[in-house]
Design a protein around this motif. Structure first.
Motif, PDB file in Angstrom:
ATOM      1  N   ALA A  51     -69.691  66.300  53.427  1.00  0.00           N
ATOM      2  CA  ALA A  51     -68.393  66.138  54.081  1.00  0.00           C
ATOM      3  C   ALA A  51     -67.335  67.063  53.497  1.00  0.00           C
ATOM      4  CB  ALA A  51     -67.938  64.690  53.980  1.00  0.00           C
ATOM      5  N   GLY A  52     -67.561  67.572  52.290  1.00  0.00           N
ATOM      6  CA  GLY A  52     -66.645  68.551  51.736  1.00  0.00           C
ATOM      7  C   GLY A  52     -65.630  68.034  50.741  1.00  0.00           C
ATOM      8  N   PHE A  53     -65.927  66.929  50.068  1.00  0.00           N
ATOM      9  CA  PHE A  53     -65.008  66.477  49.024  1.00  0.00           C
ATOM     10  C   PHE A  53     -64.912  67.531  47.922  1.00  0.00           C
ATOM     11  CE2 PHE A  53     -65.687  62.316  50.936  1.00  0.00           C
ATOM     12  CZ  PHE A  53     -64.430  61.751  50.819  1.00  0.00           C
ATOM     13  N   PRO A  54     -63.736  67.768  47.402  1.00  0.00           N
ATOM     14  CA  PRO A  54     -63.591  68.765  46.338  1.00  0.00           C
ATOM     15  C   PRO A  54     -64.377  68.375  45.083  1.00  0.00           C
ATOM     16  CG  PRO A  54     -61.456  68.207  47.294  1.00  0.00           C
ATOM     17  CD  PRO A  54     -62.440  67.219  47.837  1.00  0.00           C
ATOM     18  N   PRO A  55     -64.749  69.349  44.255  1.00  0.00           N
ATOM     19  CA  PRO A  55     -65.488  69.057  43.022  1.00  0.00           C
ATOM     20  C   PRO A  55     -64.737  68.063  42.141  1.00  0.00           C
ATOM     21  CG  PRO A  55     -65.453  71.415  43.459  1.00  0.00           C
ATOM     22  CD  PRO A  55     -64.526  70.788  44.456  1.00  0.00           C
ATOM     23  N   GLY A  56     -65.500  67.108  41.597  1.00  0.00           N
ATOM     24  CA  GLY A  56     -64.931  66.139  40.669  1.00  0.00           C
ATOM     25  C   GLY A  56     -64.342  64.909  41.305  1.00  0.00           C
ATOM     26  N   VAL A  57     -64.167  64.907  42.627  1.00  0.00           N
ATOM     27  CA  VAL A  57     -63.530  63.758  43.275  1.00  0.00           C
ATOM     28  C   VAL A  57     -64.477  62.558  43.320  1.00  0.00           C
ATOM     29  CG1 VAL A  57     -62.604  62.906  45.470  1.00  0.00           C
ATOM     30  CG2 VAL A  57     -61.892  65.130  44.579  1.00  0.00           C
ATOM     31  N   LEU A  58     -65.744  62.796  43.638  1.00  0.00           N
ATOM     32  CA  LEU A  58     -66.746  61.726  43.639  1.00  0.00           C
ATOM     33  C   LEU A  58     -67.957  62.217  42.866  1.00  0.00           C
ATOM     34  CD1 LEU A  58     -67.798  58.960  44.579  1.00  0.00           C
ATOM     35  CD2 LEU A  58     -68.658  60.089  46.644  1.00  0.00           C
ATOM     36  N   ASN A  59     -68.301  61.511  41.803  1.00  0.00           N
ATOM     37  CA  ASN A  59     -69.388  61.898  40.900  1.00  0.00           C
ATOM     38  C   ASN A  59     -70.390  60.753  40.837  1.00  0.00           C
ATOM     39  OD1 ASN A  59     -67.763  64.297  39.418  1.00  0.00           O
ATOM     40  ND2 ASN A  59     -66.423  62.519  39.655  1.00  0.00           N
ATOM     41  N   VAL A  60     -71.654  61.015  41.176  1.00  0.00           N
ATOM     42  CA  VAL A  60     -72.684  59.980  41.222  1.00  0.00           C
ATOM     43  C   VAL A  60     -73.733  60.282  40.163  1.00  0.00           C
ATOM     44  CG1 VAL A  60     -74.304  58.720  42.671  1.00  0.00           C
ATOM     45  CG2 VAL A  60     -72.303  59.803  43.706  1.00  0.00           C
ATOM     46  N   LEU A  61     -73.986  59.301  39.290  1.00  0.00           N
ATOM     47  CA  LEU A  61     -74.966  59.476  38.220  1.00  0.00           C
ATOM     48  C   LEU A  61     -75.861  58.255  38.132  1.00  0.00           C
ATOM     49  CD1 LEU A  61     -71.894  60.422  36.955  1.00  0.00           C
ATOM     50  CD2 LEU A  61     -73.458  61.536  35.367  1.00  0.00           C
ATOM     51  N   VAL A  62     -77.147  58.502  37.895  1.00  0.00           N
ATOM     52  CA  VAL A  62     -78.137  57.438  37.747  1.00  0.00           C
ATOM     53  C   VAL A  62     -78.587  57.396  36.301  1.00  0.00           C
ATOM     54  CG1 VAL A  62     -80.440  56.640  38.429  1.00  0.00           C
ATOM     55  CG2 VAL A  62     -78.926  57.705  40.122  1.00  0.00           C
TER      56      VAL A  62
END
Length: 469
Positions: free
Chosen positions: A187-198
């Motif tokens: 969708a184009g969220f800027p870097p760092g706005v949403l970060n997903v980690l497992v």
């Protein structure tokens, strides 16, 4: 990312769904720093309209991938196919779209209702305004049972209001959340706005709840973990939003006991009892108890357990072997206390997965683990009450306060509902929609999710006052 992987297992047949690369502690540190930079940079200063446009684009991507998401939810959680399609995916996206509309209708600033004599003093005019502003960096930690729904409840309000997010899915069901992260990237969220980690552990989660760069934590899960999160967040005085355990009561007044068996079956069919708001304590008049137990035994005994993809299946698996064991322990504790199992009561490894029989237990009182602790499985207790006062006392005899329900003539049921100590009380059914918030009292949590309250939870209030010169 580390070379280590997390094995995601299908709880219905124990097959491997995927091997997921896991993040190292340093990855969590970098994610928190990236979220901090994004918030302190441009993201918090983007307009509400720009943020809403990105969120809607993200939801469009999810909608295009609905069938893949449904397959993923069924494979990693064991949810029934029909429920995964209708509720866990389509319902989650619809709720999120409505959240965008709710947010758009909320004012970003509100004038304080100051008396005229204070507004105008001599030749000066005073302005007093409340502004609603983002919190900052939000750590979001959803549970496994409805992974997309709970993830969207957290990240959509957070992003709409100008926060950045570090998102850690449950290790038991990470794939749906990772798919949401991929959709956000598309969708184009800027870097760092949403970060997903497992991760397959807790070190990263502990950093998310304790780091000074994080401003708020939103967690859904057990009360024990929620309590630990509050302690970890306390030194930095973060806002902590918790939806925790529940031991909800379904209280059936004398005129509604014929609905009790339906309520019990609903618990079994809803994610095999793995729902914090489910009415797992059923309260009925003592004079009707045997009738309810007999009806429940017939109805529950006829439920089909097995493959969640089979349309004929009524009850799927629980998430893990540990959850099967918890169900067995609670049933055994009830028996030791004098409880009588009227149907079910056994683990079913012969079915090839993490299955536990839909179980109804006849209890004399609430003084045992089954009546006091959250089981999170297809196990329901039935308890008789003498009169309405006794019924209310039984309903409130718990450390939890997430949800409850009263069934009966509307006026009488509403009067009883006002006496139930819980964040949500249903009267003859209820409304589960994006406009109505939910949240727990006491050991069931803090703050609210969904509705305008669930959006305001991700904002803080600033008082701006000015005097004309």
């Amino acid at each position: 990312m580390s070379a280590a992987t997390l094995r995601v297992t299908n709880p219905a047949d124990l097959s491997t769904v995927a091997e997921v690369p896991t993040a190292e502690f340093a990855d969590f540190e970098r994610a928190v720093q990236a979220a901090r930079r994004a918030f302190d940079g441009e993201w918090s200063r983007t307009s509400a309209a720009e943020r809403a446009e990105l969120v809607l684009r993200f939801l469009d991507v999810l909608e295009k991938r609905q069938e893949s998401l449904v397959d993923t939810v069924v494979a990693e959680t064991g949810a029934l196919l029909s429920m995964a399609r209708r509720v866990q995916v389509a319902g989650a996206i619809q709720h999120a779209r409505t959240a965008v509309r709710i947010h758009a209708a909320l004012p970003e600033e509100e004038h304080n209702p100051i008396p005229l004599a204070d507004l105008v003093a001599g030749d000066r005019v005073v302005t007093s305004v409340l502004t609603w502003e983002p919190l900052g960096v939000v750590s979001a930690i959803p549970s496994y049972n409805v992974p997309l729904f709970i993830t969207l409840w957290k990240i959509v309000p957070a992003l709409l209001t100008g926060n950045t997010v570090v998102l850690r899915p449950s290790p038991l069901a990470p794939l749906t959340v990772l798919a949401a992260g991929a959709a956000a990237e598309e969708a184009g969220f800027p870097p760092g706005v949403l970060n997903v980690l497992v991760e397959d552990g807790t070190a990263g989660a502990q950093l998310m709840t304790s780091a000074s760069q994080v401003d708020a934590v939103s967690f859904t899960g057990s009360t024990a973990v929620g309590s630990a999160i509050m302690a970890q967040a306390a030194p930095t005085l973060k806002r902590v939003m918790l939806e925790l355990g529940g031991k909800s009561a379904g209280l059936y007044l004398p005129g509604a006991v014929d609905r009790a068996a339906d309520g019990i079956v609903t618990v079994m069919r809803a994610m095999a009892g793995q729902g914090c708001v489910l009415q797992t304590r059923v309260l009925v008049p003592e004079s009707h108890k045997e009738q309810v137990l007999a009806e429940a035994a017939d109805r529950v005994g006829a439920l089909r357990i097995g493959d969640p993809r089979d349309p004929a299946t009524d009850v799927g698996p629980v998430i893990s072997a540990a959850q099967v064991e918890r169900c067995a322990e609670h049933v055994a504790a009830a028996r030791r206390h004098g409880g009588r199992v009227v149907v079910g009561g056994r683990a079913r490894p012969d079915l090839g997965g993490h299955f536990f029989e839909p179980t109804v237990v006849d209890l004399d009182d609430t003084a045992n683990r089954l009546a006091q602790e959250e089981t999170f499985g297809p196990v329901v207790s039935v308890i008789g009450y003498r009169d309405v006062d006794h019924a209310v006392a039984l309903a409130n005899d718990t450390v939890y306060g997430l949800s409850g329900a009263v069934y009966g003539p509307a006026g009488e049921a509403l009067a009883v509902a006002r006496r139930i100590r819980a964040g949500t009380v249903l009267v003859n059914g209820g409304y589960f929609g994006p406009y109505a918030s939910s949240g727990g009292w006491r050991h069931s949590g803090e703050w609210r999710e969904r509705g305008r309250e669930g959006i305001r939870a991700y904002q803080q209030v600033k008082h701006v006052t000015a005097v004309s010169s």
